[in-house]
Scaffold this motif. Structure first.
Motif, PDB file in Angstrom:
ATOM      1  N   VAL A 160      25.374  -1.441 -15.660  1.00 34.01           N
ATOM      2  CA  VAL A 160      25.492  -2.579 -14.744  1.00 34.01           C
ATOM      3  C   VAL A 160      26.926  -3.098 -14.723  1.00 34.01           C
ATOM      4  CG1 VAL A 160      24.781  -4.970 -14.354  1.00 34.01           C
ATOM      5  CG2 VAL A 160      23.072  -3.226 -14.883  1.00 34.01           C
ATOM      6  N   LEU A 161      27.538  -3.237 -15.885  1.00 32.82           N
ATOM      7  CA  LEU A 161      28.914  -3.727 -15.933  1.00 32.82           C
ATOM      8  C   LEU A 161      29.875  -2.761 -15.247  1.00 32.82           C
ATOM      9  CD1 LEU A 161      29.155  -5.234 -19.522  1.00 32.82           C
ATOM     10  CD2 LEU A 161      29.162  -6.447 -17.347  1.00 32.82           C
ATOM     11  N   GLY A 187      33.391  -1.827 -11.070  1.00 30.41           N
ATOM     12  CA  GLY A 187      33.946  -0.862 -10.131  1.00 30.41           C
ATOM     13  C   GLY A 187      33.875  -1.366  -8.701  1.00 30.41           C
ATOM     14  N   SER A 188      32.771  -2.013  -8.361  1.00 30.69           N
ATOM     15  CA  SER A 188      32.624  -2.552  -7.003  1.00 30.69           C
ATOM     16  C   SER A 188      33.653  -3.654  -6.749  1.00 30.69           C
ATOM     17  CB  SER A 188      31.216  -3.106  -6.799  1.00 30.69           C
ATOM     18  OG  SER A 188      30.269  -2.074  -6.885  1.00 30.69           O
ATOM     19  N   SER A 215      18.678   1.881 -25.155  1.00 33.84           N
ATOM     20  CA  SER A 215      18.381   1.758 -23.732  1.00 33.84           C
ATOM     21  C   SER A 215      18.998   0.478 -23.158  1.00 33.84           C
ATOM     22  CB  SER A 215      16.873   1.758 -23.520  1.00 33.84           C
ATOM     23  OG  SER A 215      16.555   1.554 -22.183  1.00 33.84           O
ATOM     24  N   ASP A 216      18.888  -0.615 -23.873  1.00 39.38           N
ATOM     25  CA  ASP A 216      19.465  -1.886 -23.428  1.00 39.38           C
ATOM     26  C   ASP A 216      20.990  -1.785 -23.332  1.00 39.38           C
ATOM     27  OD1 ASP A 216      19.434  -4.697 -22.776  1.00 39.38           O
ATOM     28  OD2 ASP A 216      20.197  -5.050 -24.810  1.00 39.38           O
ATOM     29  N   THR A 217      21.615  -1.154 -24.311  1.00 43.79           N
ATOM     30  CA  THR A 217      23.063  -0.999 -24.302  1.00 43.79           C
ATOM     31  C   THR A 217      23.509  -0.143 -23.124  1.00 43.79           C
ATOM     32  OG1 THR A 217      23.119  -1.192 -26.711  1.00 43.79           O
ATOM     33  CG2 THR A 217      25.045  -0.228 -25.660  1.00 43.79           C
ATOM     34  N   LEU A 218      22.839   0.976 -22.895  1.00 35.88           N
ATOM     35  CA  LEU A 218      23.186   1.838 -21.760  1.00 35.88           C
ATOM     36  C   LEU A 218      22.992   1.114 -20.425  1.00 35.88           C
ATOM     37  CD1 LEU A 218      21.739   5.287 -22.895  1.00 35.88           C
ATOM     38  CD2 LEU A 218      24.134   4.580 -22.764  1.00 35.88           C
TER      39      LEU A 218
END
Length: 72
Positions: free
Chosen positions: A19-20, A25-26, A11-14
């Motif tokens: 977020v990255l 992308g933004s 879950s932490d990795t996903l």
């Protein structure tokens, strides 16, 4: 160091990847937008300031502003 359960680590990795991806992308899209606006502005400025710029049809130019000479 405490050992986390596999699902917590997953879950932490996903979450980190999500977020990255969103932040990266933004930033990428914002950079592309800024670059496009800058290049279009330069092209428009060059078009407007060109010495032989074509005037749109129906716009008065220097020839239209000359006073008419009376017929003799």
């Amino acid at each position: 160091m405490a050992k986390y359960a596999w699902y917590t680590r997953l879950s932490d990795t996903l979450h980190r990847l999500t977020v990255l991806t969103l932040v990266g992308g933004s930033l990428y899209m914002t950079g592309g937008l800024i670059y496009t606006l800058y290049m279009n502005g330069r092209r428009y400025e060059k078009q407007v300031t060109a010495p032989n710029a074509q005037q749109p049809e129906g716009t008065p130019n220097a020839d239209d502003k000359k006073p008419a000479t009376p017929a003799q």
